[in-house]
Motif scaffolding. Structure first.
Motif, PDB file in Angstrom:
ATOM      1  N   LYS A  29       0.827  -1.209   0.000  1.00  0.00           N
ATOM      2  CA  LYS A  29       0.000   0.000   0.000  1.00  0.00           C
ATOM      3  C   LYS A  29       0.861   1.259   0.000  1.00  0.00           C
ATOM      4  O   LYS A  29       0.535   2.241  -0.670  1.00  0.00           O
ATOM      5  CB  LYS A  29      -0.933   0.000   1.204  1.00  0.00           C
ATOM      6  CG  LYS A  29      -2.065  -0.994   1.074  1.00  0.00           C
ATOM      7  CD  LYS A  29      -2.971  -0.967   2.274  1.00  0.00           C
ATOM      8  CE  LYS A  29      -4.041  -2.028   2.147  1.00  0.00           C
ATOM      9  NZ  LYS A  29      -4.890  -2.095   3.323  1.00  0.00           N
ATOM     10  N   ALA A  30       1.956   1.232   0.753  1.00  0.00           N
ATOM     11  CA  ALA A  30       2.864   2.387   0.788  1.00  0.00           C
ATOM     12  C   ALA A  30       3.455   2.642  -0.593  1.00  0.00           C
ATOM     13  O   ALA A  30       3.555   3.793  -1.034  1.00  0.00           O
ATOM     14  CB  ALA A  30       3.965   2.166   1.820  1.00  0.00           C
ATOM     15  N   CYS A  31       3.850   1.569  -1.284  1.00  0.00           N
ATOM     16  CA  CYS A  31       4.412   1.716  -2.626  1.00  0.00           C
ATOM     17  C   CYS A  31       3.367   2.253  -3.606  1.00  0.00           C
ATOM     18  O   CYS A  31       3.667   3.122  -4.434  1.00  0.00           O
ATOM     19  CB  CYS A  31       4.971   0.386  -3.124  1.00  0.00           C
ATOM     20  SG  CYS A  31       6.465  -0.129  -2.244  1.00  0.00           S
ATOM     21  N   GLU A  32       2.148   1.760  -3.513  1.00  0.00           N
ATOM     22  CA  GLU A  32       1.075   2.247  -4.376  1.00  0.00           C
ATOM     23  C   GLU A  32       0.811   3.725  -4.114  1.00  0.00           C
ATOM     24  O   GLU A  32       0.654   4.518  -5.045  1.00  0.00           O
ATOM     25  CB  GLU A  32      -0.205   1.436  -4.157  1.00  0.00           C
ATOM     26  CG  GLU A  32      -0.117   0.024  -4.674  1.00  0.00           C
ATOM     27  CD  GLU A  32      -1.283  -0.856  -4.223  1.00  0.00           C
ATOM     28  OE1 GLU A  32      -2.106  -0.412  -3.377  1.00  0.00           O
ATOM     29  OE2 GLU A  32      -1.352  -2.005  -4.693  1.00  0.00           O
ATOM     30  N   ARG A  33       0.778   4.088  -2.837  1.00  0.00           N
ATOM     31  CA  ARG A  33       0.545   5.493  -2.494  1.00  0.00           C
ATOM     32  C   ARG A  33       1.698   6.363  -2.978  1.00  0.00           C
ATOM     33  O   ARG A  33       1.486   7.442  -3.522  1.00  0.00           O
ATOM     34  CB  ARG A  33       0.382   5.644  -0.985  1.00  0.00           C
ATOM     35  CG  ARG A  33       0.189   7.088  -0.572  1.00  0.00           C
ATOM     36  CD  ARG A  33      -0.056   7.219   0.891  1.00  0.00           C
ATOM     37  NE  ARG A  33       0.028   8.616   1.259  1.00  0.00           N
ATOM     38  CZ  ARG A  33      -0.065   9.056   2.471  1.00  0.00           C
ATOM     39  NH1 ARG A  33      -0.253   8.217   3.462  1.00  0.00           N
ATOM     40  NH2 ARG A  33       0.034  10.329   2.729  1.00  0.00           N
TER      41      ARG A  33
END
Length: 189
Positions: A27-31
């Protein structure tokens, strides 16, 4: 990021992260990908909007502790202004602060927005320093005077991804270099 830091982060992602931490990392990478394209398209972050969003997010999510957090954010913005524009007079500084971090009663209903990355990074540092016994007593006292339940409120304000990083770091499953690389990467700093 140095190659050693990159290797350490990749090793953690590939070999050490549990299912919840891995999901938080994804999720951090997507954000981060979304933010990079968004910020590139708007030419960076507007400090006035970031400060306004900070005050509004704090008001919406922190309730009674708004004054304590608002005061800390106001001090943080004032320090940034003083460092980048030392020629600003105190009167001009107050006008800028009134514009960047407005009084909650002076505007309409709060819109809940994410806190700015710099504020979250400072909150993570305070939280981890205190948890590890590294925070000086004077800093502890200052936080408690401003916000008696600051630990709970900081934790509530952290996105799930940051909570996963903090938890892994405090449990010793992530070393300090990897932890801060992950935090700064997630926050885009």
């Amino acid at each position: 990021m140095s190659r050693e830091n990159l290797r350490s982060v990749l090793d953690y992602i590939l070999n050490k992260a549990d299912r919840d931490e891995f999901e938080a990392i994804v999720k951090a990478c997507e954000r981060r990908r979304r933010d990079l394209s968004l910020f590139a398209s708007i030419g960076g972050v507007n400090p006035e909007r970031a400060a306004r969003n900070t005050a509004q997010a704090v008001e919406g999510s922190m309730g009674a502790s708004l004054d304590g957090i608002r005061s800390m954010i106001r001090d943080f913005v004032a320090d940034i202004i003083r460092k980048n524009a030392p020629e600003v007079t105190e009167e001009q500084l107050e006008e800028l602060l009134a514009s960047y971090v407005p009084d909650p009663g002076a505007r309409g209903p709060a819109e809940v927005s994410p806190l700015p990355p710099d504020a979250l990074a400072k909150m993570v540092k305070d939280f981890t320093d205190y948890s590890l016994g590294l925070m000086p007593p004077s800093a502890q006292q200052a936080l408690w005077e401003r916000m008696p339940r600051w630990q709970e409120e900081y934790w509530t304000a952290f996105p799930a991804e940051l909570k996963a990083f903090v938890k892994a770091f405090l449990e010793g499953r992530m070393d300090a270099d990897t932890f801060w690389s992950a935090v700064y990467s997630f926050l885009g700093l």
